[in-house]
Design a protein around this motif. Structure first.
Motif, PDB file in Angstrom:
ATOM      1  N   THR A  10       0.835  -1.205   0.000  1.00  0.00           N
ATOM      2  CA  THR A  10       0.000   0.000   0.000  1.00  0.00           C
ATOM      3  C   THR A  10       0.864   1.247   0.000  1.00  0.00           C
ATOM      4  O   THR A  10       0.635   2.184  -0.784  1.00  0.00           O
ATOM      5  CB  THR A  10      -0.931   0.007   1.225  1.00  0.00           C
ATOM      6  N   ARG A  47      -6.432  15.954  11.379  1.00  0.00           N
ATOM      7  CA  ARG A  47      -7.063  14.646  11.634  1.00  0.00           C
ATOM      8  C   ARG A  47      -6.796  14.170  13.050  1.00  0.00           C
ATOM      9  O   ARG A  47      -7.682  13.627  13.725  1.00  0.00           O
ATOM     10  CB  ARG A  47      -6.545  13.623  10.619  1.00  0.00           C
ATOM     11  N   ASP A 104      -2.871  14.050   1.170  1.00  0.00           N
ATOM     12  CA  ASP A 104      -2.865  12.779   0.449  1.00  0.00           C
ATOM     13  C   ASP A 104      -2.785  11.652   1.462  1.00  0.00           C
ATOM     14  O   ASP A 104      -2.707  11.885   2.676  1.00  0.00           O
ATOM     15  CB  ASP A 104      -1.686  12.731  -0.533  1.00  0.00           C
ATOM     16  N   TYR A 105      -2.792  10.442   0.941  1.00  0.00           N
ATOM     17  CA  TYR A 105      -2.673   9.215   1.739  1.00  0.00           C
ATOM     18  C   TYR A 105      -3.781   9.150   2.795  1.00  0.00           C
ATOM     19  O   TYR A 105      -3.522   9.084   3.991  1.00  0.00           O
ATOM     20  CB  TYR A 105      -1.293   9.131   2.392  1.00  0.00           C
ATOM     21  N   GLY A 106      -5.026   9.187   2.309  1.00  0.00           N
ATOM     22  CA  GLY A 106      -6.156   9.158   3.218  1.00  0.00           C
ATOM     23  C   GLY A 106      -6.226  10.384   4.090  1.00  0.00           C
ATOM     24  O   GLY A 106      -6.714  10.311   5.232  1.00  0.00           O
ATOM     25  N   ASP A 107      -5.748  11.516   3.580  1.00  0.00           N
ATOM     26  CA  ASP A 107      -5.691  12.787   4.317  1.00  0.00           C
ATOM     27  C   ASP A 107      -4.798  12.716   5.553  1.00  0.00           C
ATOM     28  O   ASP A 107      -4.880  13.566   6.440  1.00  0.00           O
ATOM     29  CB  ASP A 107      -7.097  13.257   4.731  1.00  0.00           C
ATOM     30  N   GLN A 108      -3.895  11.735   5.595  1.00  0.00           N
ATOM     31  CA  GLN A 108      -2.958  11.643   6.713  1.00  0.00           C
ATOM     32  C   GLN A 108      -1.750  12.545   6.512  1.00  0.00           C
ATOM     33  O   GLN A 108      -1.164  13.031   7.489  1.00  0.00           O
ATOM     34  CB  GLN A 108      -2.478  10.204   6.886  1.00  0.00           C
ATOM     35  N   ILE A 131      -5.320   2.960   6.970  1.00  0.00           N
ATOM     36  CA  ILE A 131      -5.059   2.894   5.533  1.00  0.00           C
ATOM     37  C   ILE A 131      -4.525   1.522   5.117  1.00  0.00           C
ATOM     38  O   ILE A 131      -4.602   1.136   3.949  1.00  0.00           O
ATOM     39  CB  ILE A 131      -4.093   4.012   5.095  1.00  0.00           C
TER      40      ILE A 131
END
Length: 406
Positions: free
Chosen positions: A81, A205, A245-249, A371
């Motif tokens: 991933t 987050r 990016d990256y799941g909003d992480q 993620i």
């Protein structure tokens, strides 16, 4: 009471809203024995919020406790991933900035995977700087065009010229953020066309989800989009792009030396009031979220159910040490073979590989980063493990919601 100065904007009066005592000073070092892990040096966390610029900092941070050495095992390169994300990001940067036959500098290159990828994709020349770079433990196979320097970036490397500067997942480890970004800007004083790309965790987050597992000693600096853009402009950069990016992480910023004006990103940058509100929510609800986690794990233990964490990195260490979990969880799982047989800093759980679960057969698997949930579920299915899979993020959000309804 002494006024606390903001390391990003210099304003006085940072407001401390979250405190932890005696947490491990490092969470991704390879610790060979349980005794060493449990007794690893500790420091305190006192998160302060700057109401002037939105920056959040560990006001109790002591850099002398850190050990960025060959034992530092930060790579995420064993995850399909993550590797897919890294390749997509590298391809984007190569295309956007025509990085072909160019000179690239990466500050905080880790084990060198990303700069090697950039150089391979565009046949570029690269220099990576990181005190924890160890060629023998890198997943990258750098060509002759990539050079690594095992050191911290400092003024002594200002002579290194580059068409593109990368700094991924490093700024959050630096306490004096304005001094560091200002140093990078001075190094580019006669290179106005050079673009810099920084990637850091997005604190928005963390605050909204009461993500206590994302607060640990190595991370002394916490940014939202607005506080990051304000810092770069204050240090003399023009912001080209600002995005998640990256799941909003992850929070990304692209900038060039300039007047500090550049593009504006109102939807992302105008977040000071929102961040202040999120800080107050975190201050109010974090103790109750922690208590709900402790009760859940105590109930599982009392029922004789086996619980494991999947993810032995900083999130896992923060989760266990913040909650004070020892006997309720015996093992943590990681796909990185370099970690197998080592132990978690602070609480001492042994780190095992996924294959261990085939015989251990846990009842609950807590995924430390959502993620990776699908990737982890596939591995569990392959191993014949039918445990309940719980996302730490989802449980934290659910706990927060329950607190709000109480």
């Amino acid at each position: 009471m002494q006024s606390i100065m903001c390391p990003a904007c210099g304003s006085a009066g940072m407001d401390v809203f979250y405190e932890l005592e005696r947490v491990p000073a490092h969470s991704v070092l390879l610790l060979a024995t349980r005794e060493e892990a449990v007794n690893y040096p500790r420091g305190d966390i006192r998160l302060g919020f700057c109401r002037s610029c939105g920056f959040i900092s560990n006001t109790a941070f002591d850099p002398s406790l850190h050990e960025y050495s060959e034992r530092y095992e930060e790579t995420q390169g064993y995850s399909p991933t993550f590797n897919a994300f890294a390749r997509r990001l590298a391809e984007y940067l190569v295309e956007r900035y025509d990085l072909r036959g160019k000179d690239i500098l990466e500050i905080g290159c880790g084990k060198g995977e990303f700069i090697t990828l950039l150089c391979e994709l565009g046949e570029n020349r690269g220099v990576g700087i990181d005190p924890a770079y160890v060629a023998e433990r890198s997943l990258a196979h750098p060509a002759d065009r990539v050079t690594f320097i095992t050191d911290f970036y400092s003024e002594q490397y200002a002579h290194l010229r580059a068409d593109f500067v990368v700094c991924k997942m490093t700024l959050e480890h630096i306490h004096h953020t304005a001094a560091f970004v200002g140093m990078v800007r001075r190094a580019l004083a006669d290179q106005p066309q050079t673009t810099v790309f920084f990637q850091i965790p997005d604190t928005t987050r963390v605050l909204e989800e009461i993500g206590f597992w994302d607060i640990y000693y190595e991370h002394c600096s916490y940014f939202t989009p607005g506080s990051l853009a304000r810092l770069f402009r204050r240090c003399g950069f023009d912001v080209i792009d600002l995005w998640r990016d990256y799941g909003d992480q992850y929070l990304m910023i692209e900038a060039q030396p300039g007047s500090g004006m550049g593009r504006a990103f109102p939807a992302l940058e105008h977040d000071l009031e929102r961040t202040a509100a999120d800080v107050e929510t975190f201050r109010r609800e974090a103790p109750q979220v922690l208590q709900r986690w402790r009760e859940y794990l105590a109930q599982q233990h009392a029922a004789g159910r086996r619980v494991v964490l999947w993810g032995s990195g900083s999130k896992g260490v923060a989760f266990l040490t913040t909650l004070g979990i020892e006997r309720e969880i015996t093992y943590t799982v990681d796909i990185n073979p370099n970690k197998h047989g080592t132990f978690m800093a602070g609480t001492g759980q042994q780190i095992v590989g996924p294959a261990f679960l085939r015989d251990y057969q846990p009842d609950v698997v807590i995924v430390m980063n959502p993620i990776y949930r699908d990737e982890i579920q596939r591995d569990l299915t392959t191993l014949g493990v039918t445990a309940d899979v719980l996302s730490v993020e989802m449980f934290g959000r659910a706990a927060s919601a329950l607190v709000g309804c109480a």
